[in-house]
Design a protein around this motif. Structure first.
Motif, short mmCIF file in Angstrom:
data_model
loop_
_atom_site.label_atom_id
_atom_site.label_comp_id
_atom_site.label_asym_id
_atom_site.label_seq_id
_atom_site.Cartn_x
_atom_site.Cartn_y
_atom_site.Cartn_z
N LEU A 166 56.10 12.96 40.34
CA LEU A 166 55.91 12.29 39.40
C LEU A 166 54.65 11.66 39.44
CD1 LEU A 166 59.19 9.73 40.56
CD2 LEU A 166 59.21 11.02 38.81
N GLN A 167 54.55 11.48 37.60
CA GLN A 167 52.92 10.47 37.82
C GLN A 167 53.31 9.24 36.35
OE1 GLN A 167 49.70 12.82 36.59
NE2 GLN A 167 50.19 11.67 34.31
N ILE A 168 53.31 7.99 36.82
CA ILE A 168 53.26 7.03 35.67
C ILE A 168 52.33 6.63 35.70
CG2 ILE A 168 54.33 5.37 36.30
CD1 ILE A 168 56.62 7.37 36.40
N ASP A 169 51.93 6.66 34.20
CA ASP A 169 50.66 5.99 33.91
C ASP A 169 51.12 4.07 33.24
OD1 ASP A 169 48.46 5.76 32.44
OD2 ASP A 169 48.52 7.47 30.93
N SER A 170 49.82 4.04 33.53
CA SER A 170 49.83 2.74 32.81
C SER A 170 50.25 2.14 31.88
CB SER A 170 48.56 2.10 32.67
OG SER A 170 47.70 2.24 33.63
N ASP A 171 51.39 1.40 31.01
CA ASP A 171 52.01 1.35 29.67
C ASP A 171 51.84 0.06 30.05
OD1 ASP A 171 54.38 1.62 28.23
OD2 ASP A 171 54.73 3.46 29.19
N GLU A 172 51.17 -0.23 29.23
CA GLU A 172 51.36 -2.04 28.83
C GLU A 172 52.17 -2.03 26.89
OE1 GLU A 172 47.26 -3.97 29.40
OE2 GLU A 172 46.94 -2.38 28.45
N GLU A 173 51.77 -1.11 26.31
CA GLU A 173 53.01 -1.62 25.55
C GLU A 173 54.56 -2.01 25.52
OE1 GLU A 173 53.82 0.07 20.73
OE2 GLU A 173 51.91 0.90 22.44
N ASP A 174 55.10 -0.82 26.55
CA ASP A 174 56.38 -0.90 26.85
C ASP A 174 56.85 -0.84 27.45
OD1 ASP A 174 56.69 0.48 24.22
OD2 ASP A 174 56.67 2.72 24.84
N LEU A 175 56.12 -0.96 28.96
CA LEU A 175 56.76 -1.45 30.24
C LEU A 175 55.03 -3.11 30.50
CD1 LEU A 175 56.53 2.03 32.20
CD2 LEU A 175 58.50 0.80 31.25
N GLY A 176 55.00 -3.31 30.10
CA GLY A 176 53.71 -4.29 30.22
C GLY A 176 53.31 -4.37 31.20
N VAL A 177 52.71 -2.85 32.30
CA VAL A 177 52.14 -2.68 33.61
C VAL A 177 50.88 -1.60 33.18
CG1 VAL A 177 53.59 -2.71 34.49
CG2 VAL A 177 53.13 -0.60 33.72
N MET A 178 49.59 -2.24 34.03
CA MET A 178 48.47 -1.52 33.67
C MET A 178 48.45 -1.35 35.21
SD MET A 178 44.46 -1.96 32.51
CE MET A 178 45.22 -1.99 30.81
N TRP A 179 47.92 -0.79 36.14
CA TRP A 179 47.55 0.18 37.53
C TRP A 179 46.30 -0.37 37.18
CZ3 TRP A 179 52.38 -1.11 38.60
CH2 TRP A 179 53.07 -0.24 38.04
N GLY A 180 45.62 -0.93 38.26
CA GLY A 180 43.97 -1.56 38.30
C GLY A 180 43.23 -1.31 36.63
N ASP A 181 42.26 -0.09 36.47
CA ASP A 181 41.41 -0.67 35.68
C ASP A 181 42.56 0.77 34.39
OD1 ASP A 181 39.88 -0.19 32.72
OD2 ASP A 181 38.50 -0.11 34.46
N SER A 182 43.80 0.97 34.32
CA SER A 182 43.62 1.98 33.10
C SER A 182 44.03 3.54 33.81
CB SER A 182 42.71 2.52 31.47
OG SER A 182 43.20 1.05 31.00
N GLY A 183 45.11 2.78 35.27
CA GLY A 183 45.15 3.90 36.12
C GLY A 183 46.41 4.88 35.88
N ILE A 184 46.86 5.28 36.70
CA ILE A 184 48.25 6.32 36.75
C ILE A 184 48.48 6.64 38.87
CG2 ILE A 184 49.08 8.33 36.61
CD1 ILE A 184 46.64 9.29 34.33
N LEU A 185 49.58 6.32 38.91
CA LEU A 185 50.00 6.45 39.98
C LEU A 185 50.97 7.33 40.40
CD1 LEU A 185 53.21 3.36 39.66
CD2 LEU A 185 50.29 3.38 40.80
N TYR A 186 50.48 8.46 41.55
CA TYR A 186 51.27 9.96 41.61
C TYR A 186 51.97 10.13 43.36
CZ TYR A 186 45.94 10.43 38.60
OH TYR A 186 45.85 10.11 38.13
N PHE A 187 53.19 10.72 42.83
CA PHE A 187 53.48 10.30 44.34
C PHE A 187 53.61 12.34 43.85
CE2 PHE A 187 54.60 7.02 41.74
CZ PHE A 187 54.59 5.58 42.38
#
Length: 263
Positions: free
Chosen positions: A220-241
């Motif tokens: 899974l890869q989950i991107d920063s998504d301020e508009e729909d989820l209201g989240v930003m990982w660090g400075d416009s980051g991405i979570l990688y699993f």
């Protein structure tokens, strides 16, 4: 293929098409629609909102509290787009993460995320309320998720060479358009997807997490998504699993490795 040809022409790389085609990897893209929680059927794929879990499954804890629910992914819905037949035929993956502290995946942060897997009847699932809600711990906005076919490519394909820096820069722009396109209004779409090549921000994700002898898979890869989820990982980051291919085949989701990268 029409979109791929368009991108190759746009970035003046059409003569590289055979090499690029051989380097492409199949991924499973996520299309999300923000909606009220009650309008999302129990057991459906979603980002945010509340999880649909059996009574035997609890919100995982980390340090002094619970992890936040990021999403659930019904693999039966995703399976038609699994071109390389890597995912289980059925079951639901649940993704939890410490949204407030946002751990990077270091050894000392073990427990900062959790992947759970359920392979039972949908009729046994119940929409579960958060064990607690505080100003730092609350459900993310709910988005129903559907899946589609997505092509990805590594930053440095083994079979691809360039005439110079300009052509290599055009390839990087092509790769960005392919893996994280803009919508009709010119907004960059968050790169939420499964399988294929990670959209690295810093180092190569696979090389950071595994030695060269393994067969890592981007689960899974989950991107920063301020508009729909209201989240930003660090400075416009991405979570990688990620996990090893053999671990995925054996449904060993307790072996998932994680890292966060940002700008």
């Amino acid at each position: 293929m029409t979109n791929l040809d368009h991108l190759l022409h746009k970035h003046e790389l059409y003569r590289k098409k055979p090499a690029i085609l051989s380097a492409l990897k199949h991924s499973i893209g996520m299309e999300k629609v923000k909606m009220d929680e009650e309008d999302i059927p129990v057991g459906s794929s979603k980002l945010g909102g509340l999880p649909d879990m059996p009574d035997s499954m609890e919100f995982p804890r980390y340090e002094n509290g619970h992890l936040s629910f990021l999403g659930q992914f019904n693999l039966k819905e995703a399976k038609p787009y699994d071109k390389d037949q890597l995912l289980p035929e059925n079951g639901i993956l649940y993704l939890f993460y410490d949204v407030y502290e946002q751990p990077w995946g270091f050894e000392e942060e073990e427990g900062g995320f959790k992947i759970l897997y359920y392979d039972g009847e949908i009729s046994q699932l119940k929409r579960r309320a958060y064990p607690e809600t505080t100003e730092d711990y609350f459900p993310l906005d709910a988005c129903k998720v559907s899946f589609n076919s997505l092509l990805t490519i590594s930053e440095h394909p083994d079979n691809l060479s360039f005439a110079g820096e300009e052509e290599e820069e055009r390839f990087w722009s092509f790769r960005q358009d392919l893996m994280q396109p803009e919508d009709e209004e010119g907004h960059i779409q968050p790169a939420h997807y499964m399988l294929g090549e990670p959209l690295n921000i810093q180092n190569n994700v696979f090389e950071d997490l595994y030695d060269k002898e393994g067969e890592p898979v981007l689960l899974l890869q989950i991107d920063s998504d301020e508009e729909d989820l209201g989240v930003m990982w660090g400075d416009s980051g991405i979570l990688y699993f990620c996990m090893e291919r053999k671990q995925l085949a054996n449904k060993q989701f307790d072996q998932v490795a994680f890292t966060l990268q940002c700008f």
